[in-house]
Design a protein around this motif. Structure first.
Motif: not given
Length: 240
Positions: A51-54
């Protein structure tokens, strides 16, 4: 010279809704906007969109406890009511031209592959092949080979046992059903050893079939197995 006449009599149409479009293998704007195309960031092990940058080495919650045998999934779109029509019309409606559409969208992932990559389609048991007349994964793999120039080996693995439909089974039941369903084809160890494999299928559901195939390919010496598919089933709890 005949092309304008053909386009007039049989104009290109959106493969989902059927409205006229400007070229073959193109979606209309409305259907394009409603398809959920998948992209980074994703889990390094299974390719599940995050769901979001890693960081580049991030794992999803499932892979932290149960990492797959394959090395990731590269799916074009999320499986839903619209994207499923493409897979269903290819597999059961004999719309064979859709294999090219799928392959053209898959080729964007080919840049991740090494120079010694090989395409291997997920095999069908011969009884299903006789009944259907074709293996949709072979058709997609052939078009992907044409688009990318990557060699295809359609006989590296074979489906040695017929299995019942996996729909409705638990993950454990699915794995038990397909675990021994595949075997090496002629010359598999010679053709696969030391190579990266693009395992091609139409839809990725639970990963049981892909893992069973990946297990055989890695036993044959594959250094990496990436699953390429048109659509991927993503359950709500996985996308959180």
């Amino acid at each position: 010279m005949l092309r304008p006449l053909v386009d007039f009599a049989l104009p290109p149409r959106c493969p989902i809704c059927g409205v006229t479009v400007d070229a073959d293998h193109r979606f209309c704007l409305s259907c394009w906007r409603q398809l959920d195309f998948l992209a980074k960031p994703w889990c390094v092990a299974c390719g599940l969109p995050l769901p979001f940058d890693h960081s580049d080495n991030s794992l999803c919650g499932i892979c932290l406890t149960d990492r797959p045998i394959h090395d990731g999934v590269r799916a074009v779109v999320r499986y839903d009511d619209r994207s499923s029509l493409i897979a269903m019309r290819l597999k059961y409606g004999s719309r064979l031209g859709l294999a090219r559409l799928i392959a053209e969208h898959m080729q964007k992932f080919a840049s991740e592959c090494s120079d010694n990559a090989v395409i291997v389609p997920v095999p069908l048991h011969r009884s299903r092949l006789w009944h259907r007349g074709f293996n949709q994964s072979v058709l997609i793999g052939r078009e992907l080979a044409r688009c990318t120039g990557i060699e295809m080996d359609y006989s590296a693995i074979i489906r040695s046992q017929i299995t019942p439909p996996l729909r409705g089974m638990t993950s454990k039941q699915r794995w038990k059903t397909v675990n021994r369903a595949f075997a090496w084809g002629p010359g598999a160890q010679t053709n696969i050893a030391g190579k990266s494999v693009l395992l091609v299928d139409d839809v990725y559901t639970s990963g049981s079939t892909s893992n069973a195939c990946a297990r055989m390919l890695k036993k044959a010496g594959a250094v990496k197995v990436l699953v390429f598919c048109w659509a991927r089933v993503i359950r709500d709890f996985e996308s959180i």
